[in-house]
Write a protein that holds these residues in place. Structure first.
Motif, mmCIF file in Angstrom:
data_model
loop_
_atom_site.group_PDB
_atom_site.id
_atom_site.type_symbol
_atom_site.label_atom_id
_atom_site.label_comp_id
_atom_site.label_asym_id
_atom_site.label_seq_id
_atom_site.Cartn_x
_atom_site.Cartn_y
_atom_site.Cartn_z
ATOM 1 N N HIS A 105 10.510 -14.592 8.884
ATOM 2 C CA HIS A 105 11.868 -14.409 8.390
ATOM 3 C C HIS A 105 12.043 -15.004 6.989
ATOM 4 N N GLY A 106 10.937 -15.178 6.285
ATOM 5 C CA GLY A 106 10.989 -15.830 4.984
ATOM 6 C C GLY A 106 11.450 -14.921 3.858
ATOM 7 N N SER A 107 11.662 -15.528 2.693
ATOM 8 C CA SER A 107 12.167 -14.789 1.529
ATOM 9 C C SER A 107 11.049 -14.160 0.710
ATOM 10 N N GLU A 108 9.813 -14.644 0.836
ATOM 11 C CA GLU A 108 8.692 -14.085 0.074
ATOM 12 C C GLU A 108 8.405 -12.665 0.575
ATOM 13 N N GLN A 109 8.372 -11.691 -0.341
ATOM 14 C CA GLN A 109 8.270 -10.290 0.044
ATOM 15 C C GLN A 109 7.020 -9.595 -0.499
ATOM 16 N N ASP A 110 6.029 -10.360 -0.903
ATOM 17 C CA ASP A 110 4.792 -9.754 -1.371
ATOM 18 C C ASP A 110 4.156 -8.946 -0.234
ATOM 19 N N PRO A 111 3.828 -7.672 -0.469
ATOM 20 C CA PRO A 111 3.278 -6.838 0.600
ATOM 21 C C PRO A 111 2.039 -7.428 1.262
ATOM 22 N N ALA A 112 1.181 -8.082 0.467
ATOM 23 C CA ALA A 112 -0.026 -8.673 1.047
ATOM 24 C C ALA A 112 0.333 -9.802 2.004
ATOM 25 N N LEU A 113 1.349 -10.603 1.632
ATOM 26 C CA LEU A 113 1.789 -11.679 2.521
ATOM 27 C C LEU A 113 2.386 -11.110 3.801
ATOM 28 N N LEU A 114 3.219 -10.087 3.661
ATOM 29 C CA LEU A 114 3.824 -9.483 4.845
ATOM 30 C C LEU A 114 2.760 -8.901 5.768
ATOM 31 N N GLN A 115 1.709 -8.316 5.186
ATOM 32 C CA GLN A 115 0.600 -7.792 5.997
ATOM 33 C C GLN A 115 -0.085 -8.931 6.750
ATOM 34 N N ARG A 116 -0.321 -10.049 6.050
ATOM 35 C CA ARG A 116 -0.966 -11.200 6.710
ATOM 36 C C ARG A 116 -0.091 -11.743 7.838
ATOM 37 N N GLU A 117 1.217 -11.794 7.608
ATOM 38 C CA GLU A 117 2.118 -12.293 8.646
ATOM 39 C C GLU A 117 2.106 -11.370 9.862
ATOM 40 N N ALA A 118 2.078 -10.071 9.619
ATOM 41 C CA ALA A 118 2.011 -9.117 10.724
ATOM 42 C C ALA A 118 0.717 -9.294 11.509
#
Length: 662
Positions: A135-148
């Motif tokens: 639920h964080g504010s960082e929206q870098d696609p690579a970060l979101l992929q890692r979180e998923a």
């Protein structure tokens, strides 16, 4: 109480608010766009102000014009309805700054709950259970992929600033995440002006249960029980009911108290809904906070039905500074209510939205608001157009009964009495959902439609025999109405002796059917379909025909629209097309190699270019209509010969988007 309010919305919710205001002797002001100049909500209010062009960004989202209209007409308060500006804290604050009352929560509450990520952090502090996720504010696609990847698939991507299923995708595999993320971000940007998303664990066999809350300016806050909204398509609700089947008193109290805690955490005032995902594990149920909608919900009528309360009246009273009319211990559940959303869409074609004119719009008999056996909330009339500019919902059909079984039976009867001609709707699909084993037995979760797809899609409840018999009877009745009483001028085949033979050609269910009508000298009819004869008898008044074909006897209502007869029966509805073989000769060859827009809308992007080889099912283009994206795929293998439009272009239904060569 206010003397005059402005309703900053359109359609059925504007009509709904106006009805309560009229009962309370509060005058109303409507606002309208170019497309809505003659809309029902304009006539439902005492005054109306034009605010701009047909697209929402040119009218219903132009809050400065809405505030100007309120001040110019002497309105003291603004009711935002739902959608559009209803959850826009800047608009709520602008109302306050202009000396107007915003009939909704304070801007700080809208802001706190408006962004899903921040609201979940707030709920965690308030002790409300949360689904595992990012639920964080960082929206870098690579970060979101890692979180998923960390959360584990399947995951759900959701627009942080949105709702209504827009900007939302379930992702089953890591390799599909990037494309799904890009699509969610586009939808979120186009719908809410903010492409931020959050990523959560996708709960298997989830139910979507929400709690209606209400707060006032005196520190009181109550919950008005729950609604089950699990039946969804494209993450948008189809059927809602209250109370939730299988809900225990202990679970209801736990969820209600959690919802009140969520509301109190942001000092909530007015009507709001706290939505929960409920995980089913055997006989156990756990619930997790999903989001809070800081407005009145589309499905609020089912809560009104089981409580006997008018929630819009509560909104007006709370906004005027009055305390809540009732305390928690005074609230009771009476019976069961179900709401069906009637939408302009084609369920058998992936729920593509439809546009067109309501050439026929007949509704079931309805009366009243609270606890009425049948209630219809709509913002359209027969002859109105459903345009591509706004949501596809035509009406809401709400029923109430002493039990769930009674409410189910009543809703099916009401849907059977709902006749719409002029565009595709989901009415027959809704009837099939009600009859499905899962819904009838209250075996609910958000995958119900996928689980029951074998009985929900591609069904034909009426059949060729009845459809053709009804079409022939309609033709003969119409011809009789145009003729005099002289038997020798009649065109129905009457003879003083002998017989008459007449041929009919139909298209039904994608195939050509031939029928031969034999009229005997006494006026009796024999109808042979594909060589199988049976006696045909009928009589009718207006559009309704008492029909007997062979051993089957039924009542059918038939509306003729051009070459198409729309046949409505108690068992279902269908369409049958009368063919003029000479007029249709040679059609079809020109369609080869064409790929057309399935609905009016905007071209978002092309995934191919001229010269590319494509295979059947490959994504070719993305279109946007009625606030949703739709992917156009190749109907077969081939080579892209030419792109006929560019991203951003508006196209009409049937427009050729690109050419494919074999």
């Amino acid at each position: 109480m206010f003397r005059k309010i402005l309703i900053a919305n359109r359609g059925e919710i504007a009509c709904r608010v106006a009805a309560t205001a009229r009962r309370m002797a509060v005058r109303t002001v409507a606002v309208y766009s170019d497309a809505d100049a003659r809309a029902k909500h304009v006539e439902a209010c005492d005054e109306a102000v034009h605010i701009g062009g047909s697209a929402p960004k040119d009218s219903y989202l132009r809050w400065e014009r809405i505030i100007e209209a309120a001040k110019a007409t002497g309105a003291e308060a603004i009711h935002p309805g739902y959608g559009f500006l209803s959850e826009n804290e800047a608009f709520a604050q602008a109302c306050r700054d202009a000396g107007l009352v915003f009939i909704g929560p304070p801007p700080s509450a809208i802001q706190a709950m408006g962004l899903k990520a921040e609201s979940k952090q707030l709920m965690e502090k308030a002790g409300v259970p949360l689904v595992p996720g990012y639920h964080g504010s960082e929206q870098d696609p690579a970060l979101l992929q890692r979180e998923a990847d960390r959360i584990g698939y399947p995951v759900l991507i959701k627009a942080s600033a949105g709702g209504g299923g827009k900007g939302m995708r379930a992702v089953e595999r890591a390799e599909d995440f990037a494309a799904a993320l890009a699509s969610c971000q586009r939808e979120a940007r186009n719908s809410f002006g903010d492409e931020a998303v959050l990523v959560e664990k996708y709960v298997t066999r989830p139910r979507h249960i929400e709690i209606q809350v209400f707060g006032d300016t005196h520190g009181n806050c109550v919950y008005l029980f729950e609604r089950d909204c699990s039946v969804q398509r494209r993450h948008q609700k189809v059927l809602e009911e209250a109370p939730a089947p299988g809900m225990t008193e202990a679970m209801r109290r736990r969820m209600g108290e959690a919802a009140v805690a969520a509301a109190r955490a942001v000092n909530y005032v007015g009507a709001g809904t706290v939505e929960f995902i409920v995980e089913q594990r055997g006989g156990e149920m756990d619930f997790f906070f999903m989001e809070m909608n800081t407005r009145l919900q589309v499905e609020h009528p089912v809560t009104e039905a089981i409580t006997g309360l008018d929630l819009v009246e509560w909104q007006l009273r709370v906004a005027a500074g009055e305390p809540l009319p009732l305390k928690q211990e005074d609230l009771r559940i009476h019976g069961h209510a179900i709401e069906a959303r009637i939408c302009a869409e084609n369920p058998d074609n992936n729920f593509l939205p439809a546009t067109g004119t309501l050439r026929v719009y007949r509704k079931p008999r309805a009366a009243g608001f609270e606890r009425a056996p049948v209630r219809v909330d709509d913002g359209v009339r027969e002859g109105d157009a459903i345009s591509p500019f706004y949501d596809s919902m035509i009406a809401k059909l709400i029923v109430h009964g002493a039990t769930r079984a009674e409410a189910l039976a009543r809703l099916d009867e009401a849907l059977a009495a709902t006749h719409i001609v002029g565009l595709h709707t989901n009415v027959q699909f809704l009837r099939r959902v009600l009859a499905s084993r899962s819904f009838a037995q209250a075996d609910l979760d958000t995958a119900l439609i996928q689980r029951e797809q074998a009985v929900l899609f591609g069904q034909e409840p009426v059949g060729l025999e009845l459809a053709a018999a009804a079409a022939v009877a309609r033709t003969l009745l119409d011809e009789r109405a145009l003729e005099g009483t002289d038997p020798f001028s009649r065109r129905d085949g009457w003879r003083s002796h002998g017989t008459a033979l007449r041929r009919f050609d139909f298209e039904f269910g994608g195939r050509h059917a031939k029928a031969e009508l034999t009229t005997l000298h006494d006026g009796a009819h024999i109808l042979a379909l594909d060589g199988q004869p049976a006696p045909l008898a009928f009589r009718g008044e207006a559009d309704t025909i008492e029909l007997q074909y062979g051993p089957r006897r039924t009542r059918a209502t038939v509306y003729t629209d051009g070459e198409t007869d729309h046949v409505f029966t108690r068992d279902g509805a269908t369409q049958i097309v009368s063919l003029d073989l000479l007029a249709h000769a040679g059609e079809g060859a020109a369609e080869a190699g064409r790929l057309t827009a399935p609905m009016p809308g905007k071209v978002v992007s092309f995934a191919v270019k001229a010269g590319d080889k494509v295979s059947k099912g490959q994504a070719l283009a993305v279109m946007e209509a009625m606030k949703m994206e739709h992917t156009i795929v190749a109907p077969g293998d081939g080579t892209v010969a030419e792109l006929l439009y560019a991203p951003g272009d508006q196209v009409t239904e049937g427009a050729e988007l690109l050419k494919l060569a074999a």
